[in-house]
Design an enzyme around this catalytic site. Structure first.
Site, short mmCIF file in Angstrom:
data_model
loop_
_atom_site.label_atom_id
_atom_site.label_comp_id
_atom_site.label_asym_id
_atom_site.label_seq_id
_atom_site.Cartn_x
_atom_site.Cartn_y
_atom_site.Cartn_z
N ASP A 108 10.46 51.71 73.74
CA ASP A 108 11.54 52.42 73.05
C ASP A 108 11.60 51.97 71.59
O ASP A 108 11.17 50.86 71.25
CB ASP A 108 12.90 52.07 73.68
CG ASP A 108 13.09 52.71 75.04
OD1 ASP A 108 12.34 53.65 75.37
OD2 ASP A 108 14.00 52.28 75.77
N ARG A 158 6.03 59.01 71.81
CA ARG A 158 7.20 59.79 72.24
C ARG A 158 7.98 60.11 70.96
O ARG A 158 8.44 59.20 70.27
CB ARG A 158 8.07 58.94 73.17
CG ARG A 158 9.36 59.64 73.58
CD ARG A 158 10.47 58.67 73.93
NE ARG A 158 10.16 57.79 75.04
CZ ARG A 158 10.79 56.62 75.24
NH1 ARG A 158 11.73 56.21 74.40
NH2 ARG A 158 10.48 55.86 76.25
N THR A 200 13.24 65.67 73.59
CA THR A 200 14.38 66.33 72.95
C THR A 200 15.04 67.29 73.94
O THR A 200 14.40 67.73 74.90
CB THR A 200 13.94 67.11 71.69
OG1 THR A 200 15.08 67.68 71.07
CG2 THR A 200 12.94 68.21 72.00
#
Ligand code: FDA
Length: 281
Positions: A108, A158, A200
């Protein structure tokens, strides 16, 4: 502590068992899963080591259950707020275990104080652990340069818009500018990276991604949509029905409060949304 009942739509629960149950439910609907054991900004080395050991146990458990799910890791949870050496040792231990069990780690992206160090750590390990994925935040001015560095080393990404509060000096502040940069990053990643998560809930961007991929003959095996647990569930299921890959990011753990407050900050309705969801499906 049980998850705060309002956060339940967005967080699978407190225990790994809750997350495993939720993963199986989603997989039955044709959705793929990434598990996030919530936690961040650890300032005590022993807690960072403990979090690392927990990740390794999670990977063991997933392998034992033959559950093909990715895990998401925040580097500040395993030492980035403390020391580089500690972070690299902990990250390598997790990547090694994931490789052993043929599972994939997604890194992340956190607040901007960690961005460059996170990119550097990712680039350091990418050759040895090439299936690892890193998140790139479209609101950051530096995102395009970071993406180019990552693509050059055949990294997997990502693409997200970005969820933290950042100053105008380093980040776009309005939706139009963030969306424009998102499209730029997305097109570059689809063309140059071996794999891209289009993370998204924005239907305009999803439609653009589908059209761009078709026009440029980008193989469907090179990308997947990715959404958060509990957000736009009908759209998640529709994408699967239409034959597209869609992966759900499933957070769980005792530290659900910071995560839930980010979702509420994005959209105040989420609070009422959560209240309503107690009475609906
Ligand atoms: P945007 O906010 O423009 O929303 C588009 C539409 O989606 C809205 O109009 C609404 O309909 C719907 N929507 C969006 N957010 C919603 C919400 N909270 N509740 C209900 N509906 C909503 N961020 C980060 O900084 N680092 C990271 O590593 C990650 N990782 C990550 C993984 C995955 C799988 C996703 C989907 C997102 C992230 N994020 C993230 C969060 C990301 O940066 C961003 O904050 C949210 O995805 C919201 O932005 P959207 O792209 O959905 O667009």
């Amino acid at each position: 502590m049980k998850p705060f009942f309002l956060a339940k739509r967005f967080v699978a629960g407190v225990q790994l068992d809750d997350a495993i149950k939720k993963s199986k439910e989603l997989q039955e609907k044709g959705l793929a899963v990434t598990l996030d054991h919530l936690g961040e900004d650890v300032t005590d080395a022993s807690i960072a080591v403990k979090a690392t050991q927990q990740y390794i146990k999670i990977l063991e458990r997933l392998a034992k259950k033959k559950l093909k799910v990715n895990i998401a890791v925040k580097l500040s949870q395993i030492g980035l707020a403390i020391e580089e050496e500690l972070t690299y040792n902990n990250l390598e231990a997790i990547l090694k275990a994931a490789k052993k069990y043929k599972l994939i780690v997604e890194i992340d992206m956190e607040g901007s104080q960690y961005t460059s160090d996170t990119v550097d750590a990712y680039l350091f390990f990418i050759k040895k652990y090439p299936s690892t994925i890193i998140a790139i935040q479209a609101y950051l001015h530096q995102a395009y340069d970071d993406l180019k560095k990552i693509a050059k080393k055949k990294g997997r990404v990502r693409i997200v818009k970005g969820a933290y509060k950042e100053p105008t000096t380093i980040a776009f502040q309005n939706k139009k500018a963030v969306d424009k940069n998102y499209i730029l990053l997305l097109e570059y990643a689809l063309k140059h990276c071996p794999f891209t998560f289009i993370a998204t809930h924005d239907e305009k961007i999803i439609t653009h991604a589908l059209e761009f991929a078709k026009k440029n003959s980008i193989k469907t095996s090179k990308c997947s949509f990715q959404m958060l647990l509990g957000i736009r569930r009908p759209l998640q299921e529709q994408l699967v029905k239409d034959g597209h890959a869609c992966r759900i990011y499933v957070p769980y753990g005792e530290e659900w409060a910071a995560y839930f407050s980010r979702r509420v900050r994005e959209r105040k309705e989420n609070f009422w949304f959560a209240v309503k969801s107690i009475f609906s499906r």
